[in-house]
Design a protein around this motif. Sequence first.
Motif, PDB file in Angstrom:
ATOM      1  N   ASP A  17       0.855  -1.198   0.000  1.00 52.04           N
ATOM      2  CA  ASP A  17       0.000   0.000   0.000  1.00 52.04           C
ATOM      3  C   ASP A  17       0.887   1.242   0.000  1.00 52.04           C
ATOM      4  O   ASP A  17       0.644   2.194  -0.734  1.00 52.04           O
ATOM      5  CB  ASP A  17      -0.881   0.033   1.275  1.00 52.04           C
ATOM      6  N   LEU A  39      -2.040  -0.399   6.997  1.00 51.85           N
ATOM      7  CA  LEU A  39      -1.577  -0.273   5.607  1.00 51.85           C
ATOM      8  C   LEU A  39      -0.333  -1.143   5.426  1.00 51.85           C
ATOM      9  O   LEU A  39       0.587  -1.088   6.249  1.00 51.85           O
ATOM     10  CB  LEU A  39      -1.247   1.192   5.297  1.00 51.85           C
ATOM     11  N   THR A  41       3.052  -1.855   4.467  1.00 54.11           N
ATOM     12  CA  THR A  41       4.076  -0.821   4.252  1.00 54.11           C
ATOM     13  C   THR A  41       5.469  -1.416   4.078  1.00 54.11           C
ATOM     14  O   THR A  41       5.825  -2.401   4.740  1.00 54.11           O
ATOM     15  CB  THR A  41       4.064   0.153   5.456  1.00 54.11           C
ATOM     16  N   GLN A 391      -3.529   8.522   3.912  1.00 54.23           N
ATOM     17  CA  GLN A 391      -4.927   8.056   3.935  1.00 54.23           C
ATOM     18  C   GLN A 391      -5.798   8.905   3.004  1.00 54.23           C
ATOM     19  O   GLN A 391      -6.671   8.378   2.323  1.00 54.23           O
ATOM     20  CB  GLN A 391      -5.475   8.101   5.369  1.00 54.23           C
TER      21      GLN A 391
END
Length: 563
Positions: A17, A39, A41, A391
């Motif tokens: 992401d 998320l 990462t 976000q």
Amino acid sequence: MRHRSEAWRKIDGASFDVCVIGGGATGSGTALDAQLRGLRTVLIEAGDFASATSSRSTKLIHGGVRYLQEAVTDLDPGQYNVVKRALQERRFMLDNARFLAHPMEFLVPCYSRWDVFYYFVGVKIYDRIAGKHNFFPSRYRSAKDSLARWPLLQGSGLKGTIAYADGQFDDARYCVAVVQTFTQAGGEAVNHARVVRLEQDAGGKICAAEIEDQLNGAKTTVRARVFVNATGPYSDHIREMAKPGVQKRLRLSKGVHILLPLDERTTDAVVVPKTDDGRVIFAIPWLGRLLVGTTDDEVTHEEELVVKRSEVDYLLRQLNRYLSRPFAIEDIVAGFAGVRPLVSSGKPGKTKKLIREHEVEVDRESRLISVMGGKWTTYRAMAEDAVNAVQQQLGQPVGGCVTREHHLSGSEGYSADYPQSLVANYGLPDLTARHLSEKFGTNAGAVLDLAKQEPELAQPIVEGYPATRAEIAYSARNEMAATLDDVLERRTGLQFFSWKMARAAAPVAAAVMQKEMSWDAAHTQHEIDDYVGTISGWSAKAGVTKDGAKEQERRPERNSTSR
Ligand SMILES: Cc1cc2nc3c(=O)[nH]c(=O)nc-3n(C[C@H](O)[C@H](O)[C@H](O)COP(=O)(O)OP(=O)(O)OC[C@H]3O[C@@H](n4cnc5c(N)ncnc54)[C@H](O)[C@@H]3O)c2cc1C
């Protein structure tokens, strides 16, 4: 953390992401926050974690008394806001990693009644801004009391000191703990891996990054929905990669520190309140040394980041004015230089006047999120702001940040008597137990278990410093240490303690790394030569040709009360 070779395999061609570029304080904090918000990462670091600015700081967790002074004298609300936010963050930083950070008392020496009044009022305002986050109230200390606490201070004419609270931490280890916590939360990280190219889709949005392994030249591509540029002083390079010709945003300011033997048992720091160029200098007990710094000079990327003789002379001159027994260049045992990534105000003027505020920039076409400026103390707040922007880019509701109260790896079960428990359970000398606790927190048990399984690892790296060979093996296996510099500077801290000892330790450390990293004999010798050559070059440029010479005469007992 994974072993580095395994970490590379995990990111090779993978999709995430979020891809965070830069593994200093800002990037590591951003990666942790993003991963904790759910998320997927990846964190990509060109050198070692914290190998750039984030291991070159004054090690202060602070609001900044100097910035407060400027907020008041220049009536600058920007400076005031930075101080206020940093004072709140100071508390979170401490609470989240008690083994790496602690409160400290700072003494401002006063040689006139006016100074006593002036600094007393100043630090009371500082207390007031910190509010419920303050560690302890500031106070006046008499000359006698001050000299008892800091015997080196110039006693003649001393009217007392003004004592206030701030925090101190181990910056390099703090960064490693943030990355460790990030990987424990499921994130992927790799060091010595440089982003060399950004790939953009038909609409201009960045969709992939080409990454080059800095240790063997291998290349791979990592895909992500959002890219965060957290490359500190190199932020303009990545912005330029995303958008050629983009206007530069950073101004770079070099700061150097020197380390001196600390043979007085002191837990307090001293602030030199007035320097020739209108700044302040700190003299702080740190891991058994007196850390003195810093300077503030605008530089470009062409500047070699070494401590120069002129900078050494400057620091010694400013400090010695406040001491009863001056330090000489032969006293210096180590030093380091770093560069502050300051966001330009767009106006000319000295970098020391630039506000240490941070900024999150989102480029409209490439969607690159750049998080720039700030300071170590505000790394978590910077990360929170950056992940809010992530976000937004992903079209998700903004929120869910939990890092204010997320304890870092090594904090679980840690308490002030943890070093004593190591003494009792493992039969360690006090000094070794304290060293291990300060570096690894409760992960120290795992280091000691290694030494138990492989007794030769229980040996010290070098005589006179408490780190053992097990720390090197542990760092290679669990903290992605991959070079001699990684282990001798940032993982064990030996290079900050003594250049001379670090050079002497290089062959021993290399022998452990050879086994851990499967180096061949030629590579091992090359690592040793390269490392020793670099450190010798640094001491020569600083004019410290007899580093540690005076230490032979008066080897400091390692400060048992440095925490
Ligand atoms: C002398 C000095 C004293 C300071 N003292 C204090 C203090 O006492 N307290 C405080 O709060 N703050 C202090 N600061 C400020 C603080 O150290 C910095 O604000 C902070 O460390 C910056 O962190 P960063 O992650 O943004 O940058 P960095 O630590 O520089 O990290 C950026 C990383 O990006 C990596 N990178 C660059 N290009 C690429 C690429 N292409 N691909 C992958 N990775 C890349 C670099 O290798 C680097 O590790 C001080 C700074 C200096 C210079």
